[in-house]
Design a protein around this motif. Structure first.
Motif, mmCIF file in Angstrom:
data_model
loop_
_atom_site.group_PDB
_atom_site.id
_atom_site.type_symbol
_atom_site.label_atom_id
_atom_site.label_comp_id
_atom_site.label_asym_id
_atom_site.label_seq_id
_atom_site.Cartn_x
_atom_site.Cartn_y
_atom_site.Cartn_z
ATOM 1 N N GLY A 81 0.832 -1.204 0.000
ATOM 2 C CA GLY A 81 0.000 0.000 0.000
ATOM 3 C C GLY A 81 0.862 1.248 0.000
ATOM 4 O O GLY A 81 0.583 2.228 -0.705
ATOM 5 N N ASN A 135 0.840 4.380 -2.716
ATOM 6 C CA ASN A 135 0.669 5.783 -2.326
ATOM 7 C C ASN A 135 1.874 6.621 -2.722
ATOM 8 O O ASN A 135 1.738 7.769 -3.156
ATOM 9 C CB ASN A 135 0.447 5.885 -0.817
ATOM 10 C CG ASN A 135 -0.944 5.419 -0.428
ATOM 11 O OD1 ASN A 135 -1.866 5.424 -1.252
ATOM 12 N ND2 ASN A 135 -1.106 4.999 0.809
ATOM 13 N N HIS A 182 -0.797 6.673 5.657
ATOM 14 C CA HIS A 182 -0.602 6.339 4.246
ATOM 15 C C HIS A 182 0.640 5.481 4.011
ATOM 16 O O HIS A 182 0.904 5.115 2.869
ATOM 17 C CB HIS A 182 -0.536 7.612 3.403
ATOM 18 C CG HIS A 182 -1.807 8.410 3.460
ATOM 19 N ND1 HIS A 182 -3.004 7.939 2.977
ATOM 20 C CD2 HIS A 182 -2.075 9.640 3.988
ATOM 21 C CE1 HIS A 182 -3.957 8.852 3.172
ATOM 22 N NE2 HIS A 182 -3.427 9.886 3.800
ATOM 23 N N GLY A 183 1.398 5.171 5.059
ATOM 24 C CA GLY A 183 2.543 4.280 4.885
ATOM 25 C C GLY A 183 3.815 4.845 5.480
ATOM 26 O O GLY A 183 3.812 5.906 6.104
ATOM 27 N N GLU A 222 -6.334 3.444 10.544
ATOM 28 C CA GLU A 222 -5.433 3.558 11.697
ATOM 29 C C GLU A 222 -5.829 4.743 12.570
ATOM 30 O O GLU A 222 -5.611 4.737 13.769
ATOM 31 C CB GLU A 222 -3.987 3.760 11.219
ATOM 32 C CG GLU A 222 -3.486 2.736 10.230
ATOM 33 C CD GLU A 222 -3.358 1.345 10.806
ATOM 34 O OE1 GLU A 222 -2.765 1.207 11.878
ATOM 35 O OE2 GLU A 222 -3.856 0.398 10.168
ATOM 36 N N ASP A 252 -6.856 7.043 -0.940
ATOM 37 C CA ASP A 252 -6.130 5.871 -0.429
ATOM 38 C C ASP A 252 -7.185 4.863 0.029
ATOM 39 O O ASP A 252 -7.735 4.971 1.121
ATOM 40 C CB ASP A 252 -5.220 6.307 0.723
ATOM 41 C CG ASP A 252 -4.520 5.124 1.392
ATOM 42 O OD1 ASP A 252 -4.913 3.966 1.135
ATOM 43 O OD2 ASP A 252 -3.596 5.361 2.183
ATOM 44 N N GLN A 298 -7.220 0.325 2.557
ATOM 45 C CA GLN A 298 -7.974 -0.401 3.573
ATOM 46 C C GLN A 298 -9.467 -0.473 3.267
ATOM 47 O O GLN A 298 -10.134 -1.427 3.656
ATOM 48 C CB GLN A 298 -7.744 0.232 4.957
ATOM 49 C CG GLN A 298 -8.099 -0.698 6.075
ATOM 50 C CD GLN A 298 -7.370 -0.465 7.384
ATOM 51 O OE1 GLN A 298 -7.852 -0.904 8.403
ATOM 52 N NE2 GLN A 298 -6.220 0.188 7.387
#
Ligand SMILES: Cc1ncc(COP(=O)(O)O)c(C=O)c1O
Length: 307
Positions: free
Chosen positions: A106, A110, A140-141, A196, A224, A227
């Motif tokens: 993911g 992104n 977002h990572g 999250e 995004d 999820q």
């Protein structure tokens, strides 16, 4: 045997992971099993990955067949499973995407989306209109770009300085968005439901404001859906349920039934600006992961399954 025996303490993984970990050796359906034979019902799903459960023979057969036929050639070549999956994703999309960039996580999807936003701005608005907007409590990572758009002291603090030019606005606050989002922005990255961040749902009003302001200022709107995508919320894309009209959607998690695959779906207005070699990845969209993903896609895109 006692449960203790399935715990590993002095493991060889970095200390960023729990000092004591449960060893899992098998999975079937919703059940996991440790090496002592003790069973656990799985509420984690591999962090929202194993949407179809463990031990799927249909997916395993597909992976085995593809692995023996052709395992990897990189993006110097096209493969049949990757072509089929990308074409299917485009054909099924309710949004007018023109191309699919495959990656492995993911975060990487992104990261690509943020890079595409910057490139789009540079080539349509000129230099200096390169700001990126994200929202409080977003996730977002963890690569430098994606992390820069994940405004959390815990995740960002140890790794400063990050990528410059990122602003943070409060989530679901239309007035603040109207104040913040100007022509200086290349892109906006947003979750339709902050996962999250505590399961905060985007309001339809906020979605409308994002659509309008991004269009007005020429900012690339990135949803995004790592999820929320792939039928997880009742709609195939959660964007649809709040009326968000993203330029880019990113997907990952359950896309390849437990194998690492992610995607950034991009529009013609970005695709047409790209030159050969400007972005890429060695493993992204390999034939094994995409062959399995085609099977997963078949299953989870059926309206009866979504119901
Ligand atoms: C909304 C969202 N974006 C991005 C990511 C990062 O995905 P990955 O861990 O596959 O890099 C996650 C992971 O939890 C996520 O929930």
């Amino acid at each position: 045997m006692k449960r203790q025996q399935a715990l590993v303490k002095d493991h060889p993984f970095p200390k960023q992971y729990a000092s004591e970990m449960l060893v899992i050796s098998r999975g079937r359906g919703v059940w996991l099993q440790d090496p002592t034979g003790r069973k656990y019902i799985d509420f984690a799903g591999g962090i929202a990955v194993n949407a179809l459960g463990y031990g799927r023979r249909d997916l395993a057969r597909t992976a085995f067949r593809q692995m023996t036929r052709l395992s990897h050639v990189s993006n110097l070549f096209a493969t049949e499973p990757a072509l089929q999956l990308a074409n299917r994703m485009l054909a099924d999309s309710p949004f007018p995407f023109a191309a699919v960039f495959f990656a492995n996580s993911g975060t990487e999807a992104n990261e690509a989306a943020l890079k595409y936003a910057r490139l789009h701005s540079l080539r349509t608005k000129g230099t200096g209109k390169d700001r990126l907007l994200c929202f409080a409590n977003a996730f977002h990572g963890r690569t430098m770009g994606a992390l820069s758009c994940t405004p959390s002291a815990k995740y960002q603090g140890p790794f400063l300085p990050l990528v410059p030019g990122v602003s943070v606005a409060p989530y679901n606050d239309v007035a603040a968005l109207e104040q913040t989002l100007t022509g200086e922005f290349a892109g906006v990255i947003v979750e339709v439901i902050q996962g999250e961040g505590g399961l905060a749902e985007m309001t339809p009003e906020f979605a409308r404001a994002l659509n309008t302001l991004c269009r007005k200022h020429g900012a690339v709107l990135i949803a995004d859906e790592v999820q929320t995508g792939l039928s997880r919320t009742g709609e195939f894309y959660a964007s649809r349920s709040v009326g968000l009209e993203p330029d880019i959607i990113t997907l990952a998690k359950p896309l390849a039934g437990g194998l690492p695959l992610s995607a950034a779906l991009i529009p013609a207005k970005i695709n047409d600006l790209l030159n050969v070699g400007e972005h890429g990845t060695t493993f992204g969209g390999g034939p094994v992961t995409t062959a399995v993903a085609l099977k997963v896609w078949d299953i989870i895109s059926k309206p009866a399954f979504i119901d």
